[in-house]
Design an enzyme around this catalytic site. Structure first.
Site, PDB file in Angstrom:
ATOM      1  N   GLU A  29       0.733  -1.066   0.259  1.00  0.00           N
ATOM      2  CA  GLU A  29       0.021  -0.196  -0.062  1.00  0.00           C
ATOM      3  C   GLU A  29       1.132   1.427  -0.290  1.00  0.00           C
ATOM      4  O   GLU A  29       1.934   1.754   0.613  1.00  0.00           O
ATOM      5  CB  GLU A  29      -0.620   0.228   1.196  1.00  0.00           C
ATOM      6  CG  GLU A  29      -1.911   0.499   1.072  1.00  0.00           C
ATOM      7  CD  GLU A  29      -2.798  -0.135   0.373  1.00  0.00           C
ATOM      8  OE1 GLU A  29      -2.953  -0.446  -1.325  1.00  0.00           O
ATOM      9  OE2 GLU A  29      -3.053  -1.209   0.542  1.00  0.00           O
ATOM     10  N   HIS A  30       0.879   2.429  -0.430  1.00  0.00           N
ATOM     11  CA  HIS A  30       1.489   3.410  -0.997  1.00  0.00           C
ATOM     12  C   HIS A  30       2.437   2.728  -1.687  1.00  0.00           C
ATOM     13  O   HIS A  30       3.676   4.187  -1.353  1.00  0.00           O
ATOM     14  CB  HIS A  30       1.454   4.013  -0.008  1.00  0.00           C
ATOM     15  CG  HIS A  30      -0.716   4.482   0.644  1.00  0.00           C
ATOM     16  ND1 HIS A  30      -0.338   6.642   0.236  1.00  0.00           N
ATOM     17  CD2 HIS A  30      -1.250   4.368   0.791  1.00  0.00           C
ATOM     18  CE1 HIS A  30      -1.792   6.686   0.412  1.00  0.00           C
ATOM     19  NE2 HIS A  30      -1.812   5.555   1.613  1.00  0.00           N
ATOM     20  N   ASP A  32       3.313   2.302  -4.629  1.00  0.00           N
ATOM     21  CA  ASP A  32       3.074   2.200  -6.286  1.00  0.00           C
ATOM     22  C   ASP A  32       2.938   3.641  -6.761  1.00  0.00           C
ATOM     23  O   ASP A  32       4.082   4.431  -7.817  1.00  0.00           O
ATOM     24  CB  ASP A  32       1.478   1.969  -6.717  1.00  0.00           C
ATOM     25  CG  ASP A  32       0.076   2.785  -6.247  1.00  0.00           C
ATOM     26  OD1 ASP A  32       0.502   3.714  -5.586  1.00  0.00           O
ATOM     27  OD2 ASP A  32      -0.290   2.376  -7.264  1.00  0.00           O
ATOM     28  N   GLY A 116     -13.463   2.047  -2.447  1.00  0.00           N
ATOM     29  CA  GLY A 116     -12.097   2.450  -2.648  1.00  0.00           C
ATOM     30  C   GLY A 116     -11.715   1.075  -3.329  1.00  0.00           C
ATOM     31  O   GLY A 116     -10.600   0.101  -3.474  1.00  0.00           O
ATOM     32  N   GLU A 152      -6.653  10.504 -13.977  1.00  0.00           N
ATOM     33  CA  GLU A 152      -6.303  10.887 -12.363  1.00  0.00           C
ATOM     34  C   GLU A 152      -5.573  11.879 -12.439  1.00  0.00           C
ATOM     35  O   GLU A 152      -5.988  12.146 -11.753  1.00  0.00           O
ATOM     36  CB  GLU A 152      -5.901  10.312 -11.851  1.00  0.00           C
ATOM     37  CG  GLU A 152      -7.018   8.085 -12.500  1.00  0.00           C
ATOM     38  CD  GLU A 152      -8.258   8.373 -10.501  1.00  0.00           C
ATOM     39  OE1 GLU A 152      -8.546   9.851 -10.248  1.00  0.00           O
ATOM     40  OE2 GLU A 152      -9.168   7.488 -10.806  1.00  0.00           O
ATOM     41  N   ASP A 164      -4.474   1.026  -9.036  1.00  0.00           N
ATOM     42  CA  ASP A 164      -5.563   0.744  -9.975  1.00  0.00           C
ATOM     43  C   ASP A 164      -5.951   0.296 -11.032  1.00  0.00           C
ATOM     44  O   ASP A 164      -6.706  -0.492 -11.827  1.00  0.00           O
ATOM     45  CB  ASP A 164      -6.148   1.629  -9.430  1.00  0.00           C
ATOM     46  CG  ASP A 164      -6.152   1.454  -7.440  1.00  0.00           C
ATOM     47  OD1 ASP A 164      -5.549   1.335  -7.221  1.00  0.00           O
ATOM     48  OD2 ASP A 164      -6.468   3.122  -7.786  1.00  0.00           O
ATOM     49  N   TYR A 213      -4.476  11.584   1.631  1.00  0.00           N
ATOM     50  CA  TYR A 213      -3.945  11.122   0.294  1.00  0.00           C
ATOM     51  C   TYR A 213      -2.926  12.252  -0.085  1.00  0.00           C
ATOM     52  O   TYR A 213      -1.207  11.679  -0.312  1.00  0.00           O
ATOM     53  CB  TYR A 213      -4.756  10.518  -1.134  1.00  0.00           C
ATOM     54  CG  TYR A 213      -3.484   9.361  -1.680  1.00  0.00           C
ATOM     55  CD1 TYR A 213      -3.696   8.280  -2.419  1.00  0.00           C
ATOM     56  CD2 TYR A 213      -2.938  10.007  -2.352  1.00  0.00           C
ATOM     57  CE1 TYR A 213      -3.065   7.414  -2.495  1.00  0.00           C
ATOM     58  CE2 TYR A 213      -2.623   9.276  -3.313  1.00  0.00           C
ATOM     59  CZ  TYR A 213      -2.698   8.017  -3.739  1.00  0.00           C
ATOM     60  OH  TYR A 213      -1.902   6.636  -5.013  1.00  0.00           O
TER      61      TYR A 213
HETATM   62  C1  GLA Z   1      -5.618   4.482  -3.980  1.00  0.00           C
HETATM   63  C2  GLA Z   1      -4.625   5.005  -5.127  1.00  0.00           C
HETATM   64  C3  GLA Z   1      -3.568   4.079  -5.728  1.00  0.00           C
HETATM   65  C4  GLA Z   1      -2.226   3.687  -4.548  1.00  0.00           C
HETATM   66  C5  GLA Z   1      -3.427   3.430  -3.315  1.00  0.00           C
HETATM   67  C6  GLA Z   1      -2.596   3.139  -2.555  1.00  0.00           C
HETATM   68  O1  GLA Z   1      -6.049   3.301  -4.451  1.00  0.00           O
HETATM   69  O2  GLA Z   1      -5.671   4.986  -6.425  1.00  0.00           O
HETATM   70  O3  GLA Z   1      -2.697   4.980  -6.424  1.00  0.00           O
HETATM   71  O4  GLA Z   1      -1.514   4.835  -3.741  1.00  0.00           O
HETATM   72  O5  GLA Z   1      -4.543   4.146  -2.576  1.00  0.00           O
HETATM   73  O6  GLA Z   1      -2.039   1.822  -2.482  1.00  0.00           O
END
Ligand code: GLA
Length: 354
Positions: A29-30, A32, A116, A152, A164, A213
């Site tokens: 998570e976080h 990418d 999410g 995005e 995603d 975020y």
């Molecule tokens: C959201 C973002 C992704 C990623 C996640 C955290 O889903 O769209 O790109 O950073 O949060 O892992």
């Protein structure tokens, strides 16, 4: 049925239609937007989209559950409405030679809102793929994902990474995508039949464009600047110790990126080896890192995760951007019903997604 919705709204059959899944991230998570690995899987739930091109620059769009057809101009401003994603997709389809002009669009989603689970990536990737099939372009799914991320970042203003978009463009339900987000190289790993990656909504809703975020991303930028590199997930322990001069907050953000990346590599191996004990342990460690180092969890979600494990899941963690939304739990299929009933009985606001 998507064709019926389209025909009832616009009076003719759509030119093209298709399904794009949502995604849930198993771990990573976080990472990418910090040069690390991720391990998302595609869901059975997702979006059915139908489209016919138009000769002018307007978009007419209908979504099941909303009676009205919304009509918007392709060159209008971002309205902070879900139709912005459709508009962004058509604008960027135009820039990339996949389509010119507007379209009539119908959407049926069975993904819960604000969970999410990447309904926005599903709409942009889904529309870009439909435009690709109409134009007979040879752009591959990685390029489609890159364009969807650009929508995005540059159209919507959400500074996300590429997880995603790649997950929904490439993975099929039942498959995890072990993706190196720096090199955009991936392996597909089948999720063994014996286990289910259960998605439970916490009942706490979140909005990514709320700013938290972005705040995390900016904190990571401070670490990047200090180390003089963008791939802060891939730093060594020695590199990490050189951050001692920074405020403790930045050190913890960096530690999450570094350890989460390493956990994701180990988790992919554990999944491939059907080692659910290790996979579960890594999921739990990932949650603790999100809770304490990256600080993106909520107390109610911490308890949900703890109970999910106490009630028999191999492991569980919050999933996605954070500050609400869903948890994902690795559960043996033979225990799934009892586990789910016991967990939901203790958490009245939570609900089972899939
Ligand atoms: C959201 C973002 C992704 C990623 C996640 C955290 O889903 O769209 O790109 O950073 O949060 O892992």
């Amino acid at each position: 049925m998507i064709e019926t919705l389209f025909r009832n709204a616009f009076g003719a059959a759509p030119a093209v239609s298709g399904f794009t899944p949502g995604r849930v991230n198993l771990i990573g998570e976080h990472t990418d937007y910090n040069g690390g690995y991720v391990l998302p899987t595609a869901l059975e739930l997702g979006l059915n989209i139908a489209l016919s091109p138009r000769n002018d620059n307007s978009i007419r769009i209908i979504s099941e559950g909303y009676d009205e057809v919304a009509q918007i101009a392709l060159d209008g401003k971002v309205e902070e409405h879900w139709s912005d994603y459709a508009r962004g997709a058509l604008v960027f389809a135009g820039k990339n030679g996949l389509m010119s002009g507007g379209a009539d669009i119908a959407v049926i989603s069975n993904l819960p809102q604000g969970a999410g689970l990447s309904s926005s990536a599903a709409i942009t990737v889904g529309l870009l793929k439909l435009a690709r099939s109409l134009s007979k372009s040879e752009l591959d799914d990685v390029k489609i994902s890159q364009i969807a991320r650009q929508i995005e970042n540059d159209f919507i203003g959400m500074p996300c990474g590429i997880m995603d978009q790649m997950a929904v463009a490439i993975a099929q339900p039942g498959q995890a995508l072990f993706l190196d987000t720096a090199a955009l190289i991936y392996k597909v790993i089948d999720i063994p039949e014996s286990h289910h990656m259960a998605v439970i909504h916490s009942g706490k809703y979140r909005l990514l464009n709320e700013g938290r975020y972005k705040e995390r991303k900016e904190e990571c930028d401070v670490v990047k600047e200090s180390l003089g590199r963008d791939d802060i997930c891939q730093i060594s322990d020695k590199d990490f110790s050189s951050l001692a001069k920074l405020d403790n907050v930045y050190q913890r953000r960096a530690r999450h990126c570094m350890t989460e990346h390493r956990r994701t590599i180990r988790a992919a191996k554990a999944l491939k080896d059907k080692d659910f004990k290790s996979l579960g342990q890594l999921m739990v460690e990932s949650h603790i890192s999100m809770r304490d180092d990256f600080e993106i969890s909520l107390p109610a979600i911490d308890i949900l995760v703890e109970d999910a494990v106490a009630l028999g899941a191999n492991g569980a963690r919050m999933t996605g951007g954070g500050f609400g939304g869903c948890i994902v739990a690795c559960v043996e299929k033979s225990r799934l019903n009892d586990w789910r009933n016991a967990l939901l009985a203790k958490h009245q606001d939570a609900f089972y997604v899939c």
